[in-house]
Design a protein around this motif. Structure first.
Motif, PDB file in Angstrom:
ATOM      1  N   PRO A 250       0.828  -1.219   0.000  1.00  0.00           N
ATOM      2  CA  PRO A 250       0.000   0.000   0.000  1.00  0.00           C
ATOM      3  C   PRO A 250       0.856   1.260   0.000  1.00  0.00           C
ATOM      4  O   PRO A 250       2.030   1.243   0.385  1.00  0.00           O
ATOM      5  CB  PRO A 250      -0.812  -0.135   1.284  1.00  0.00           C
ATOM      6  N   ILE A 251       0.248   2.375  -0.432  1.00  0.00           N
ATOM      7  CA  ILE A 251       0.932   3.667  -0.555  1.00  0.00           C
ATOM      8  C   ILE A 251       0.072   4.721   0.136  1.00  0.00           C
ATOM      9  O   ILE A 251      -1.142   4.771  -0.073  1.00  0.00           O
ATOM     10  CB  ILE A 251       1.112   4.046  -2.034  1.00  0.00           C
ATOM     11  N   PRO A 252       0.665   5.597   0.951  1.00  0.00           N
ATOM     12  CA  PRO A 252      -0.123   6.684   1.558  1.00  0.00           C
ATOM     13  C   PRO A 252      -0.708   7.589   0.476  1.00  0.00           C
ATOM     14  O   PRO A 252       0.023   8.118  -0.375  1.00  0.00           O
ATOM     15  CB  PRO A 252       0.898   7.443   2.410  1.00  0.00           C
ATOM     16  N   ALA A 253      -2.002   7.767   0.488  1.00  0.00           N
ATOM     17  CA  ALA A 253      -2.677   8.521  -0.574  1.00  0.00           C
ATOM     18  C   ALA A 253      -2.168   9.953  -0.660  1.00  0.00           C
ATOM     19  O   ALA A 253      -2.146  10.546  -1.746  1.00  0.00           O
ATOM     20  CB  ALA A 253      -4.188   8.513  -0.330  1.00  0.00           C
ATOM     21  N   GLN A 254      -1.744  10.521   0.467  1.00  0.00           N
ATOM     22  CA  GLN A 254      -1.338  11.920   0.494  1.00  0.00           C
ATOM     23  C   GLN A 254       0.174  12.116   0.427  1.00  0.00           C
ATOM     24  O   GLN A 254       0.668  13.239   0.591  1.00  0.00           O
ATOM     25  CB  GLN A 254      -1.884  12.591   1.757  1.00  0.00           C
ATOM     26  N   ALA A 255       0.935  11.048   0.187  1.00  0.00           N
ATOM     27  CA  ALA A 255       2.388  11.203   0.037  1.00  0.00           C
ATOM     28  C   ALA A 255       2.698  12.074  -1.168  1.00  0.00           C
ATOM     29  O   ALA A 255       1.898  12.184  -2.110  1.00  0.00           O
ATOM     30  CB  ALA A 255       3.044   9.837  -0.110  1.00  0.00           C
TER      31      ALA A 255
END
Length: 614
Positions: A255-260
């Protein structure tokens, strides 16, 4: 609620007058790092570089550069998270003061990440070579990510609960890395990613890795937080952010932080290593080139308004000093619950953090004794060397709380050293651990990751008066000169240049110890330090701590006046002598580029964007 991304945080800092935009063209190689360090040392604002030569992405620095700024960024959550930590320490607190803990369930809910289908970070893709190529020091091996959030999940227990997120060095370019296809992943010993890598190797499969840059400030803090093993940093990030961290789920990927702002996705293949480094590190030297795992890059994502946050490291104090102070604030009350019998710890930033740990413990094993001696303190010290990041400490100096004057703290370094030196029994209280694991960045040992440790424990009544003047008739052997008193009980000398090989002691120091043992009054100086430059070393406590504890390995570099060995126990009847010279095998100290420093000076001149700041 905390900030959801980098730009929102920077906008808030700018509105407070705590951010300066630099529109002048600057170079990511050396120059922006030099600017950041100068502004940090001046206690200046956060910086936004809008015109980075050869790169379309703006860079931001010094975001966390002051204690006040850290408290502002996390103002909405810090009190609740500290109460939550205290509640874990003592649940009865909630029953005694229920109104204080009304926010605790909501904070606990925020720890759980929230899965989303997509987010701003997925808007665009780029390449490694298009990213900002920060080179902090002249000898650095290439461009680096210096505020990465390196995310992995346990191959044996995938999912958020089995995840690790740490701040491990990521080399983007240089050396033998294939452009745009490979990056170097330097993780030191005793790091959570190591457990995941070991599991992947045992299964004979790649380890998937995501490197996040930017996003919620809480993610950056979580990546450096020394949490207990088994507690996911991502959960702590949600608590500090004041909201559930939205994570983009990807089929077949992490998963990837949406706000990165950015995310580098890839994997570490079994058995693949390449030379990484050199790189200027937080001890104030270059960590040299060594083989470390290679990460094969699959995709590089970024949001439309992406900003590249960065810091630089070097001899303390630096921006990571502020992180350390903030973490101490958050965790100080938890120390006795993690280390039984330990009341206070101080990983000394001026000495590079891991080289020197000061501590206060209990000495209660024989309460009826007329005079205490270290017993429980040694148990305390072994606990410190067996748990969490304190296990990487090289020198552990621990005092008994029962002997301490009211108000004395191991954070008052001059007073604490005085307390210890008046009480230590040099024939009994030095305990060495040899041929053991050391901090990867510490080059004072006998090889990479290997050296020695020293526990110096003192309890009981004072046994000596510390001298404040040099003994009369101090006649030093050839090559040793410029003796001076640094502090009561501490003498500094200049020694000859080091000429020995690694893992060898220097016979000249045995001779020095013999001569010192004949000097009347030398017992008033239980600690004698020999350095390349006595004046520099004795200038102030920061210099003394940095030189003494970053340039010495206890087993190799400690000698004594009246030294003896009895049944494998080493001691000294009069004084301990530490060889704190730069050794032939040490990494070189960091030094700025004079031409770059002149360009930074110009930015601080009248009419420049940093006028009045640096």
């Amino acid at each position: 609620m905390g900030y959801i991304n980098t730009r929102q945080c920077l906008d808030a800092l700018e509105a407070r007058g705590e951010l300066v935009r630099i529109d002048t063209a600057v170079d990511a190689r050396i120059e922006v790092g030099a600017i950041q360090r100068r502004v940090f040392l001046a206690g200046g604002p956060a910086l936004l570089f809008t015109n980075v030569k050869g790169c379309r992405f703006p860079m931001a620095a010094n975001i966390y550069g002051t204690r006040e700024r850290m408290h502002f960024i996390f103002r909405d959550t810090i009190a609740t998270v500290r109460r939550l930590m205290k509640l874990k320490l003592n649940p009865m607190e909630a029953l005694r003061h229920p109104l204080r803990y009304l926010g605790a369930p909501r904070t606990a809910w925020h720890t759980l990440p929230r899965s989303v289908g997509t987010g701003p970070v997925m808007e665009h893709e780029t390449t490694i070579s298009a990213l900002p190529q920060l080179v902090s020091w002249p000898m650095d091996g290439g461009g680096y990510v210096t505020l990465p959030q390196v995310y992995t999940e346990s191959p044996d227990n995938p999912g958020y609960a089995g995840s690790n997120m740490g701040m491990y060095r990521v080399q983007l370019t240089g050396n033998d890395f294939l452009p745009d296809r490979e990056v170097g992943l330097h993780y030191q010993i005793h790091r959570g990613i190591g457990h995941h890598h070991a599991q992947a190797l045992a299964k004979g499969q790649p380890l998937r890795v995501n490197v996040f840059v930017g996003g919620p400030p809480a993610m950056t803090l979580a990546a450096v937080m020394p949490l207990p093993e088994g507690l996911a940093e991502l959960f702590f990030a949600g608590a500090m952010a004041g909201h559930r961290i939205p994570m983009v789920s990807r089929e077949g990927g992490l998963p990837i932080p949406a706000q990165a702002d950015f995310c580098i996705c890839g994997m570490v293949m079994p058995g693949e290593q390449k030379p990484e480094g050199p790189f200027g590190d937080h001890l104030g030297y270059y960590s040299l080139t060594h083989d470390f795992p290679v990460m094969r890059v699959d995709r590089v994502f970024h949001r439309s308004d992406a900003i590249w946050p960065f810091t630089t490291v070097g001899r303390p104090p630096q921006e990571d000093t502020v992180f350390g102070e903030f973490i101490h604030e958050m965790t100080a009350e938890l120390v006795p619950s993690v280390f039984s019998g330990v009341h206070e710890v101080h990983a000394v930033d001026a000495a590079g953090v891991h080289p020197l740990l000061l501590a206060v413990g209990s000495e209660r094993y024989v309460p009826y004794a007329q005079d205490r001696q270290p017993q429980e303190l040694l148990t305390n010290a072994m606990s410190l060397l067996g748990n969490t990041q304190t296990s990487l400490s090289k020198y552990v100096v621990i005092a008994a709380r029962e002997d301490m004057e009211p108000g004395l703290s191991c954070h008052d370094i001059p007073a604490f050293f005085g307390h210890m030196l008046r009480r230590v029994d040099l024939t009994r209280d030095l305990h060495f651990i040899t041929r053991t694991t050391m901090d990867t960045l510490d080059y004072s040992g006998i090889s990479l990751n290997q050296g020695s440790k020293l526990v110096l424990a003192a309890a009981g009544s004072p046994r000596r008066t510390l001298a404040a003047e040099l003994p009369s008739g101090l006649d030093l052997p050839r090559g040793f000169r410029n003796a001076r008193v640094f502090a009561p009980g501490i003498m500094v000398l200049k020694g000859p240049a080091h000429r020995r090989k690694r893992d060898q002691q220097d016979p000249a120091f045995d001779r020095l110890g013999e001569i010192l043992s004949q000097v009347r009054g030398i017992e008033g100086f239980p600690l004698i330090v020999v350095a390349d430059d006595a004046g520099f070393t004795a200038k102030d406590w920061d210099n003394f701590l940095w030189v003494t504890f970053t340039r010495s390995d206890p087993a190799t570099d400690i000698y004594g006046a009246g030294a003896f060995t009895n049944a494998k126990h080493w001691g000294a009847t009069l004084a301990v002598v530490i060889d704190a010279r730069l050794k032939t095998y040490h990494a070189p100290p960091l030094a700025p580029d004079p031409e770059v420093e002149r360009r930074v000076d110009a930015l601080g001149a009248p009419g420049g964007p940093l006028h009045g700041i640096i």
